[in-house]
Design an enzyme around this catalytic site. Structure first.
Site, PDB file in Angstrom:
ATOM      1  N   ARG A 122       0.773  -1.352  -0.049  1.00 22.41           N
ATOM      2  CA  ARG A 122      -0.082  -0.116   0.053  1.00 22.41           C
ATOM      3  C   ARG A 122       0.898   1.256  -0.011  1.00 22.41           C
ATOM      4  O   ARG A 122       0.739   1.907   0.998  1.00 22.41           O
ATOM      5  CB  ARG A 122      -0.944  -0.009   1.281  1.00 22.41           C
ATOM      6  CG  ARG A 122      -1.752  -1.175   1.512  1.00 22.41           C
ATOM      7  CD  ARG A 122      -2.723  -1.725   0.369  1.00 22.41           C
ATOM      8  NE  ARG A 122      -3.827  -1.100   0.232  1.00 22.41           N
ATOM      9  CZ  ARG A 122      -5.004  -1.854   0.538  1.00 22.41           C
ATOM     10  NH1 ARG A 122      -4.980  -2.446   1.605  1.00 22.41           N
ATOM     11  NH2 ARG A 122      -5.967  -1.090   0.260  1.00 22.41           N
ATOM     12  N   GLN A 127      -0.481   2.895  -6.063  1.00 25.14           N
ATOM     13  CA  GLN A 127      -1.890   3.334  -5.823  1.00 25.14           C
ATOM     14  C   GLN A 127      -2.781   3.166  -7.134  1.00 25.14           C
ATOM     15  O   GLN A 127      -3.922   2.669  -7.007  1.00 25.14           O
ATOM     16  CB  GLN A 127      -2.241   4.778  -5.553  1.00 25.14           C
ATOM     17  CG  GLN A 127      -2.284   4.978  -3.916  1.00 25.14           C
ATOM     18  CD  GLN A 127      -2.217   6.278  -3.534  1.00 25.14           C
ATOM     19  OE1 GLN A 127      -2.240   7.357  -4.195  1.00 25.14           O
ATOM     20  NE2 GLN A 127      -2.463   6.541  -2.323  1.00 25.14           N
ATOM     21  N   ASP A 130      -3.838  -0.695  -7.273  1.00 26.63           N
ATOM     22  CA  ASP A 130      -4.355  -1.060  -5.893  1.00 26.63           C
ATOM     23  C   ASP A 130      -5.868  -1.862  -6.116  1.00 26.63           C
ATOM     24  O   ASP A 130      -6.770  -0.990  -6.132  1.00 26.63           O
ATOM     25  CB  ASP A 130      -4.156  -0.146  -4.958  1.00 26.63           C
ATOM     26  CG  ASP A 130      -4.564  -0.504  -3.195  1.00 26.63           C
ATOM     27  OD1 ASP A 130      -5.105  -1.763  -3.421  1.00 26.63           O
ATOM     28  OD2 ASP A 130      -4.258   0.203  -2.428  1.00 26.63           O
ATOM     29  N   SER A 133      -8.229  -1.603  -2.819  1.00 24.11           N
ATOM     30  CA  SER A 133      -8.951  -0.160  -2.632  1.00 24.11           C
ATOM     31  C   SER A 133      -9.964   0.187  -3.851  1.00 24.11           C
ATOM     32  O   SER A 133     -11.015   0.526  -3.417  1.00 24.11           O
ATOM     33  CB  SER A 133      -7.627   0.977  -2.917  1.00 24.11           C
ATOM     34  OG  SER A 133      -7.045   0.823  -1.725  1.00 24.11           O
ATOM     35  N   TYR A 232      -2.095  -0.950   8.526  1.00 22.88           N
ATOM     36  CA  TYR A 232      -3.038  -2.153   8.793  1.00 22.88           C
ATOM     37  C   TYR A 232      -3.345  -2.285  10.068  1.00 22.88           C
ATOM     38  O   TYR A 232      -2.501  -1.810  11.030  1.00 22.88           O
ATOM     39  CB  TYR A 232      -2.859  -3.512   8.249  1.00 22.88           C
ATOM     40  CG  TYR A 232      -2.843  -3.707   6.691  1.00 22.88           C
ATOM     41  CD1 TYR A 232      -4.010  -3.396   6.037  1.00 22.88           C
ATOM     42  CD2 TYR A 232      -1.760  -4.249   5.861  1.00 22.88           C
ATOM     43  CE1 TYR A 232      -4.254  -3.692   4.578  1.00 22.88           C
ATOM     44  CE2 TYR A 232      -1.848  -3.972   4.472  1.00 22.88           C
ATOM     45  CZ  TYR A 232      -3.168  -3.855   3.799  1.00 22.88           C
ATOM     46  OH  TYR A 232      -3.312  -4.192   2.367  1.00 22.88           O
TER      47      TYR A 232
HETATM   48  P1  NAD Z   1      -8.810  -3.617   5.835  1.00 26.75           P
HETATM   49  O1  NAD Z   1      -9.741  -3.726   4.566  1.00 26.75           O
HETATM   50  O2  NAD Z   1      -7.472  -4.170   5.943  1.00 26.75           O
HETATM   51  O3  NAD Z   1      -9.646  -3.226   7.158  1.00 26.75           O
HETATM   52  C1  NAD Z   1     -10.642  -2.314   7.284  1.00 26.75           C
HETATM   53  C2  NAD Z   1     -10.613  -1.489   8.387  1.00 26.75           C
HETATM   54  O4  NAD Z   1     -10.928  -2.377   9.534  1.00 26.75           O
HETATM   55  C3  NAD Z   1      -9.323  -0.743   8.496  1.00 26.75           C
HETATM   56  O5  NAD Z   1      -9.402   0.799   8.455  1.00 26.75           O
HETATM   57  C4  NAD Z   1      -8.741  -1.417   9.901  1.00 26.75           C
HETATM   58  O6  NAD Z   1      -8.190  -0.589  10.804  1.00 26.75           O
HETATM   59  C5  NAD Z   1     -10.300  -1.760  10.433  1.00 26.75           C
HETATM   60  N1  NAD Z   1     -10.227  -2.634  11.684  1.00 26.75           N
HETATM   61  C6  NAD Z   1      -9.475  -3.586  11.772  1.00 26.75           C
HETATM   62  N2  NAD Z   1      -9.939  -4.235  13.004  1.00 26.75           N
HETATM   63  C7  NAD Z   1     -10.930  -3.527  13.813  1.00 26.75           C
HETATM   64  C8  NAD Z   1     -11.768  -3.575  14.910  1.00 26.75           C
HETATM   65  N3  NAD Z   1     -11.288  -4.632  15.624  1.00 26.75           N
HETATM   66  N4  NAD Z   1     -12.343  -2.677  15.163  1.00 26.75           N
HETATM   67  C9  NAD Z   1     -12.758  -1.557  14.231  1.00 26.75           C
HETATM   68  N5  NAD Z   1     -11.997  -1.482  12.970  1.00 26.75           N
HETATM   69  C10 NAD Z   1     -11.308  -2.440  12.862  1.00 26.75           C
HETATM   70  O7  NAD Z   1      -8.218  -1.872   5.636  1.00 26.75           O
HETATM   71  P2  NAD Z   1      -8.046  -1.018   4.306  1.00 26.75           P
HETATM   72  O8  NAD Z   1      -9.428  -0.473   3.752  1.00 26.75           O
HETATM   73  O9  NAD Z   1      -7.551  -1.925   3.014  1.00 26.75           O
HETATM   74  O10 NAD Z   1      -6.961  -0.118   4.586  1.00 26.75           O
HETATM   75  C11 NAD Z   1      -6.067  -0.437   5.481  1.00 26.75           C
HETATM   76  C12 NAD Z   1      -5.029   0.762   5.385  1.00 26.75           C
HETATM   77  O11 NAD Z   1      -4.178   0.775   4.282  1.00 26.75           O
HETATM   78  C13 NAD Z   1      -5.641   2.183   5.761  1.00 26.75           C
HETATM   79  O12 NAD Z   1      -4.678   2.801   6.661  1.00 26.75           O
HETATM   80  C14 NAD Z   1      -5.856   2.959   4.408  1.00 26.75           C
HETATM   81  O13 NAD Z   1      -5.635   4.295   4.390  1.00 26.75           O
HETATM   82  C15 NAD Z   1      -4.115   2.357   3.815  1.00 26.75           C
HETATM   83  N6  NAD Z   1      -4.243   2.491   2.333  1.00 26.75           N
HETATM   84  C16 NAD Z   1      -3.123   3.011   1.895  1.00 26.75           C
HETATM   85  C17 NAD Z   1      -3.010   2.926   0.533  1.00 26.75           C
HETATM   86  C18 NAD Z   1      -1.849   3.801   0.139  1.00 26.75           C
HETATM   87  O14 NAD Z   1      -1.684   3.653  -1.278  1.00 26.75           O
HETATM   88  N7  NAD Z   1      -1.159   4.503   0.506  1.00 26.75           N
HETATM   89  C19 NAD Z   1      -3.957   2.613  -0.292  1.00 26.75           C
HETATM   90  C20 NAD Z   1      -5.003   1.893   0.380  1.00 26.75           C
HETATM   91  C21 NAD Z   1      -5.128   1.845   1.601  1.00 26.75           C
END
Ligand code: NAD
Length: 375
Positions: A122, A127, A130, A133, A232
């Site tokens: 990530r 991006q 991805d 996402s 994560y």
């Molecule tokens: P994910 O699908 O792995 O999880 C979904 C959400 O569930 C996350 O926000 C996680 O913190 C939350 N979660 C996990 N356990 C939990 C609990 N017990 N109670 C409540 N919430 C809980 O996550 P995602 O949507 O794939 O995103 C993960 C991270 O990656 C985020 O920080 C996102 O901003 C980041 N991200 C970065 C990029 C990049 O290119 N820089 C791209 C996509 C996502």
């Protein structure tokens, strides 16, 4: 290179890994030939004629398509019968479910080179490739519409001659990509929205969308460990889980709609909604459990079913992006095209797999009969 786009057969997948838009780009320079299996785009509203007009050859049977393809672009990992048709020197790119190591072992035994798009780092440079996402974004939007569809009341507050109707209260658990889009969509429909996430960084993002962030107070150690370097969530302590559970119970009972998206990579989804919470929710409330495939955030949700328990509608559809197959395919196909640009030389059209590249190293799961990295 000869790029093959088979029709998806696993799990009645509706998406397709290339679109007329990406095929035009693949074929534009004359360095690639693209074959698409008859009907591959049918469930994403893309007829064969559109693929053909974009420059693809339409191939009637899967065996011919696989035998021609140097690179196979797929949505889902191959079933045994598909793998059997794949050439041993082929490169496969798709959602290969690498968290189950046997999925990758099977590919390695066949001798192919495979990239699992779920393992994409990530990072900013990745991006536009991805897929998690792009698909989570669509799923977050659709989950709210699915909830609205079974909910027997309005989302927005309405002031009518017959009196006022209260706005729906929506609770989003997990404010990652899917959760943030669910917040935005529920807000657009006029609901009052609150959201919760273990990662403290999510607070600002939730508030920027106009929703209220629900906080479980974290001690210093928990603050430092709630998020991995990759952004994560991590598994939290038993004491944290107890405090979280009490707060989630209180907020879920006050809500009309709960959308759960919480995932922890490589682990079962955290249980956030227990049976006693469902029992205490208002009759007619709706829970959309977007983590159902990873075991579920709600103990009562059922994989690929919509059920009513304790007067609460529980929606447990796993492949939500597949319900928006046209746009999901558009974004997925662009993600794969951007990824191909990284591993194929633009001028010669030949493969250029640079294992020192962080994105290549992250996604390459098997090569020449060997599993490249532990899943
Ligand atoms: P994910 O699908 O792995 O999880 C979904 C959400 O569930 C996350 O926000 C996680 O913190 C939350 N979660 C996990 N356990 C939990 C609990 N017990 N109670 C409540 N919430 C809980 O996550 P995602 O949507 O794939 O995103 C993960 C991270 O990656 C985020 O920080 C996102 O901003 C980041 N991200 C970065 C990029 C990049 O290119 N820089 C791209 C996509 C996502």
């Amino acid at each position: 290179m000869h790029i093959g786009i088979p029709a998806e057969i696993r799990g009645e997948e509706t998406r397709v890994a290339a679109t007329p838009e990406t095929i035009k780009k693949y074929t534009a320079k004359g360095v690639h030939v693209v074959s698409v299996q008859t009907g591959a785009g049918a469930r994403a509203s893309i007829p064969d004629s559109e693929f053909e007009a974009a420059g693809a050859k339409i191939v009637a049977d899967a065996a011919t398509l696989y035998s021609q393809s140097d690179i196979v672009l797929k949505v889902r990992g191959p079933e045994a019968e598909e793998l059997a048709m794949m050439r041993k020197d082929a490169v496969l790119i798709g959602l290969l479910a690498p968290s189950k190591s046997e999925n990758i072992d099977i590919l390695a035994r066949h001798g192919i080179t495979a990239f699992a798009m779920e393992k994409l780092p990530r990072i900013t440079r990745a991006q536009n490739m991805d897929v998690l996402s792009s698909q989570a974004n669509i799923a977050g939007y659709k989950a709210v519409l699915m909830a609205a569809n079974v909910y027997q009341r309005f989302f927005p507050m309405l002031m009518t001659a017959a009196g006022t109707v209260k706005a729906a209260r929506v609770l989003i658990l997990g404010a990652g990509v899917a959760g943030l889009q669910a917040i935005a969509t529920a807000k657009r429909l006029g609901a009052v929205v609150e959201a919760f996430d273990v990662r403290p960084a999510a607070k600002e993002q939730v508030e920027s969308l106009g929703a209220k962030f629900i906080e479980v107070p974290l001690n210093e150690e928990e603050k430092a460990n709630a998020e991995t370097a990759g952004g994560y969530a991590t598994e939290m302590s038993e004491d944290y889980k107890r405090r979280q559970s009490e707060l989630v119970h209180e907020r879920a009972v006050a809500a009309d709609i709960v959308i759960t998206t919480a995932l922890i990579p490589g682990r079962p989804a955290p249980v956030l909604i227990k049976e006693e919470t469902v029992r205490a929710m208002k009759p007619g409330s709706v829970i959309v459990d977007m983590a159902v495939e990873a075991g579920g955030n709600c103990v009562l949700s059922e994989l690929d079913q919509t059920v009513v328990k304790h007067d609460v509608h529980l929606i447990g559809i796993a492949n939500i992006p597949g319900l928006v197959a046209a746009d999901s395919s558009t974004l997925y196909a662009r993600n794969l095209m951007n990824f191909l640009n990284l591993i194929v030389d633009a001028e010669s059209g030949q493969l250029r797999i640079d294992r020192d590249d962080e994105i290549v190293a992250g996604t390459l799961v098997c090569s020449d009969g060997n599993v490249v990295q532990a899943s």
